[in-house]
Design a protein around this motif. Structure first.
Motif, PDB file in Angstrom:
ATOM      1  N   TYR A  28      53.704  -6.099   9.422  1.00  0.00           N
ATOM      2  CA  TYR A  28      53.441  -6.351  10.836  1.00  0.00           C
ATOM      3  C   TYR A  28      51.993  -6.028  11.146  1.00  0.00           C
ATOM      4  N   ARG A  29      51.410  -6.857  12.024  1.00  0.00           N
ATOM      5  CA  ARG A  29      50.047  -6.548  12.488  1.00  0.00           C
ATOM      6  C   ARG A  29      50.046  -6.642  14.002  1.00  0.00           C
ATOM      7  N   ASN A  30      49.646  -5.549  14.641  1.00  0.00           N
ATOM      8  CA  ASN A  30      49.605  -5.550  16.105  1.00  0.00           C
ATOM      9  C   ASN A  30      48.354  -6.311  16.552  1.00  0.00           C
ATOM     10  N   ILE A  31      48.564  -7.376  17.349  1.00  0.00           N
ATOM     11  CA  ILE A  31      47.397  -8.163  17.792  1.00  0.00           C
ATOM     12  C   ILE A  31      47.246  -8.139  19.309  1.00  0.00           C
ATOM     13  N   GLY A  32      48.044  -7.338  19.987  1.00  0.00           N
ATOM     14  CA  GLY A  32      47.906  -7.214  21.440  1.00  0.00           C
ATOM     15  C   GLY A  32      48.936  -6.257  21.986  1.00  0.00           C
TER      16      GLY A  32
ATOM     17  N   ALA B  83      35.349 -12.965  17.298  1.00  0.00           N
ATOM     18  CA  ALA B  83      35.946 -13.466  16.053  1.00  0.00           C
ATOM     19  C   ALA B  83      37.394 -12.992  15.913  1.00  0.00           C
ATOM     20  N   GLU B  84      37.660 -11.804  16.386  1.00  0.00           N
ATOM     21  CA  GLU B  84      39.002 -11.220  16.223  1.00  0.00           C
ATOM     22  C   GLU B  84      39.497 -10.721  17.588  1.00  0.00           C
ATOM     23  N   PRO B  85      39.865 -11.664  18.466  1.00  0.00           N
ATOM     24  CA  PRO B  85      40.269 -11.226  19.802  1.00  0.00           C
ATOM     25  C   PRO B  85      41.597 -10.467  19.772  1.00  0.00           C
ATOM     26  N   SER B  86      41.814  -9.611  20.748  1.00  0.00           N
ATOM     27  CA  SER B  86      43.150  -9.013  20.867  1.00  0.00           C
ATOM     28  C   SER B  86      43.765  -9.642  22.109  1.00  0.00           C
ATOM     29  N   PHE B  87      45.070  -9.761  22.103  1.00  0.00           N
ATOM     30  CA  PHE B  87      45.774 -10.477  23.171  1.00  0.00           C
ATOM     31  C   PHE B  87      46.533  -9.450  23.997  1.00  0.00           C
ATOM     32  N   ASP B  88      45.803  -8.863  24.943  1.00  0.00           N
ATOM     33  CA  ASP B  88      46.348  -7.715  25.664  1.00  0.00           C
ATOM     34  C   ASP B  88      46.956  -8.086  27.020  1.00  0.00           C
ATOM     35  N   PHE B  89      47.666  -7.133  27.564  1.00  0.00           N
ATOM     36  CA  PHE B  89      48.321  -7.306  28.858  1.00  0.00           C
ATOM     37  C   PHE B  89      47.976  -6.114  29.751  1.00  0.00           C
ATOM     38  N   SER B  90      48.115  -6.315  31.046  1.00  0.00           N
ATOM     39  CA  SER B  90      47.978  -5.207  31.987  1.00  0.00           C
ATOM     40  C   SER B  90      48.898  -5.500  33.166  1.00  0.00           C
ATOM     41  N   PHE B  91      49.796  -4.584  33.447  1.00  0.00           N
ATOM     42  CA  PHE B  91      50.742  -4.811  34.540  1.00  0.00           C
ATOM     43  C   PHE B  91      50.641  -3.774  35.655  1.00  0.00           C
ATOM     44  N   SER B  92      49.647  -2.877  35.553  1.00  0.00           N
ATOM     45  CA  SER B  92      49.572  -1.887  36.635  1.00  0.00           C
ATOM     46  C   SER B  92      48.965  -2.517  37.897  1.00  0.00           C
ATOM     47  N   GLY B  93      48.117  -3.539  37.704  1.00  0.00           N
ATOM     48  CA  GLY B  93      47.486  -4.205  38.847  1.00  0.00           C
ATOM     49  C   GLY B  93      48.515  -4.886  39.734  1.00  0.00           C
ATOM     50  N   ILE B  94      49.461  -5.579  39.134  1.00  0.00           N
ATOM     51  CA  ILE B  94      50.449  -6.312  39.944  1.00  0.00           C
ATOM     52  C   ILE B  94      51.399  -5.332  40.655  1.00  0.00           C
ATOM     53  N   LYS B  95      51.628  -4.198  40.009  1.00  0.00           N
ATOM     54  CA  LYS B  95      52.461  -3.166  40.645  1.00  0.00           C
ATOM     55  C   LYS B  95      51.758  -2.650  41.911  1.00  0.00           C
TER      56      LYS B  95
ATOM     57  N   LYS C 128      51.650 -17.348  28.757  1.00  0.00           N
ATOM     58  CA  LYS C 128      50.282 -17.843  28.469  1.00  0.00           C
ATOM     59  C   LYS C 128      49.618 -17.046  27.354  1.00  0.00           C
ATOM     60  N   GLN C 129      49.689 -15.717  27.474  1.00  0.00           N
ATOM     61  CA  GLN C 129      49.002 -14.861  26.516  1.00  0.00           C
ATOM     62  C   GLN C 129      49.630 -15.014  25.118  1.00  0.00           C
ATOM     63  N   THR C 130      50.952 -15.117  25.072  1.00  0.00           N
ATOM     64  CA  THR C 130      51.639 -15.274  23.779  1.00  0.00           C
ATOM     65  C   THR C 130      51.287 -16.624  23.145  1.00  0.00           C
ATOM     66  N   MET C 131      51.245 -17.669  23.948  1.00  0.00           N
ATOM     67  CA  MET C 131      50.919 -18.992  23.408  1.00  0.00           C
ATOM     68  C   MET C 131      49.473 -19.036  22.902  1.00  0.00           C
ATOM     69  N   ARG C 132      48.578 -18.343  23.616  1.00  0.00           N
ATOM     70  CA  ARG C 132      47.179 -18.273  23.151  1.00  0.00           C
ATOM     71  C   ARG C 132      47.111 -17.590  21.789  1.00  0.00           C
ATOM     72  N   ALA C 133      47.860 -16.495  21.664  1.00  0.00           N
ATOM     73  CA  ALA C 133      47.869 -15.754  20.395  1.00  0.00           C
ATOM     74  C   ALA C 133      48.454 -16.615  19.280  1.00  0.00           C
ATOM     75  N   ALA C 134      49.510 -17.371  19.590  1.00  0.00           N
ATOM     76  CA  ALA C 134      50.145 -18.224  18.576  1.00  0.00           C
ATOM     77  C   ALA C 134      49.152 -19.279  18.085  1.00  0.00           C
ATOM     78  N   ARG C 135      48.435 -19.876  19.044  1.00  0.00           N
ATOM     79  CA  ARG C 135      47.435 -20.902  18.664  1.00  0.00           C
ATOM     80  C   ARG C 135      46.360 -20.290  17.784  1.00  0.00           C
ATOM     81  N   HIS C 136      45.843 -19.131  18.207  1.00  0.00           N
ATOM     82  CA  HIS C 136      44.734 -18.508  17.477  1.00  0.00           C
ATOM     83  C   HIS C 136      45.135 -18.159  16.040  1.00  0.00           C
ATOM     84  N   HIS C 137      46.372 -17.661  15.882  1.00  0.00           N
ATOM     85  CA  HIS C 137      46.779 -17.175  14.556  1.00  0.00           C
ATOM     86  C   HIS C 137      47.598 -18.191  13.757  1.00  0.00           C
TER      87      HIS C 137
END
Ligand code: KG4
Ligand code: ZN
Length: 372
Positions: free
Chosen positions: A161-165, A218-230, A289-298
């Motif tokens: 396993y490799r954590n990418i986001g 070259a090696e983006p990470s696909f991160d999330f942030s949910f504190s803003g919407i809260k 969106k973020q998951t699909m971007r990561a899928a495309r990239h990798h």
């Protein structure tokens, strides 16, 4: 001779669970004792109470799993336990119990990462476990404690396993539960928000997400942030004078013996339903969106979505649509395996068993255990 029988034990949060799975695929028993009703009184998981309940439940739950599978301890080939991540005291109950069982029975012990378990809740269901061209599987684990993206690849029996986001603050399920609490809905709020969202207008309130990327170009990470919407939901509730109505709703729901969707919906006015629908729309769109971007990239050809929030109907629908448009396959766990359970722990343990990757009797609980 091995019968491929693994007893899984899970106690990382608020479910005490035991399961027996054969060859990492065939679920012979899956027992879950949930503490949700008790923690609901406090609006969230209380760690000390969770540990106490695990202690109370672990023996009957394991015995029930063996009874359901029609097996005795001697028939088992190994015992697998969640070693982390999770609540320290809660994890310790499962780990100590599994260690004593292994010591007493002379059986091998297997340490499983809870997140690997969630991923295997989906993988164990698919007949072809690896994609033909060895393209990696992209796994989104989205629950009350996690919002993590992993690239998972299999070489023979070994999964890597490799954590990418990951989320840099709140998990998506946590945001659901906190938003629901602000609106006076019962704990955990995620399933209620999901069910109520179809009655509101998802375009009524606009929520924005800031782009987060801790990686490089070259090696983006696909991160999330949910504190803003809260915080945005909190501000909306304050500026639109919805706070006291939310408090009244909370009291009215608490007075109901077993509140149903129709009763709760009747206690929500149009602005509340619109806020719920808009929240759900924004969170789901961001996750997809973020998951699909990561899928495309990798170059992943297959996506698996697991964890409690994977039960969300809109999330499933939008992932299916997006995957179809991109020619990718997407899979989810069945309802019984999407929230915490031990079948996923026993399934994830199977490749470790085949490699004889056993834990020692010095295994300890690791609350911050990482995967990949
Ligand atoms: O995987 P899980 O049982 O426990 C953790 O490891 O956290 O996930 C529980 C989380 C809670 O935050 C709950 O509100 C959320 O999953 N959840 C949902 C739905 N069903 C459960 N969130 C959104 N929509 C749902 N249908
Ligand atoms: Zn979980």
């Amino acid at each position: 001779m091995s019968n491929g029988l693994i007893l899984g034990i899970e106690s990382s949060c608020d479910e005490t669970a035991a399961a027996v799975v054969r060859h990492g695929r065939e679920v012979l028993a899956n027992v879950v004792s949930s503490q949700v009703a008790m923690h609901a009184l406090y609006g969230g998981v209380v760690p000390e109470l969770a540990s106490r309940e695990h202690l109370r439940n672990i023996v009957p739950v394991v015995r029930q799993a063996l009874r359901d599978a029609n097996l005795a301890y001697k028939d088992l080939d190994a015992i697998a336990v969640t070693a982390g991540p999770g609540l320290a005291g809660a994890l310790l109950v499962g780990v100590s119990f599994a260690k004593s069982l292994c010591f007493g029975l002379g059986k091998p012990l297997i340490a499983v990462n809870h997140l690997e378990g969630h991923i295997h809740a989906v993988l164990m269901q698919s007949v072809e476990q690896s994609t033909p061209d060895k393209a990696p599987v992209l796994a989104l684990v989205v629950s009350g404690g996690h919002t993590h993206l992993y690239l998972a690849s299999q070489v023979k029996e070994v999964w890597r396993y490799r954590n990418i986001g990951r989320t840099v603050d709140d998990a998506a399920g946590e945001a659901y539960d906190k938003a629901a609490k602000l609106l006076g809905l019962p704990y955990p709020g995620g399933p209620w928000m999901d069910r109520l969202s179809s009655f509101g207008d998802a375009t009524a309130v606009r929520f924005n997400f800031t782009e987060i990327n801790r990686g490089t170009e070259a090696e983006p990470s696909f991160d999330f942030s949910f504190s803003g919407i809260k915080t945005a939901v909190l501000r909306y509730v304050q500026t639109h004078g919805m706070h006291s109505a939310a408090e009244e709703r909370h009291q009215a729901i608490a007075a109901l013996a077993s509140p149903g969707l129709d009763e709760i919906r009747a206690l929500c006015d149009v602005p509340v339903l619109n806020l719920i629908a808009s929240f759900q729309h924004a969170v789901v769109e961001n996750l997809v969106k973020q998951t699909m971007r990561a899928a495309r990239h990798h170059g992943a050809l297959r996506i698996v979505v697991s964890g409690g929030v994977a039960a969300n109907q809109a999330l499933r629908g939008q992932f299916r649509d997006a995957a179809t448009r991109s020619g990718l396959a997407v899979a989810f766990p069945p309802a019984a395996l999407s929230t915490d359970n031990a079948a996923m722990i026993a399934a994830a343990a199977w490749p470790h068993f085949v490699q004889r990757d056993f834990a020692g009797h010095d295994l300890h609980a690791t609350p911050q255990l990482r995967l990949g």
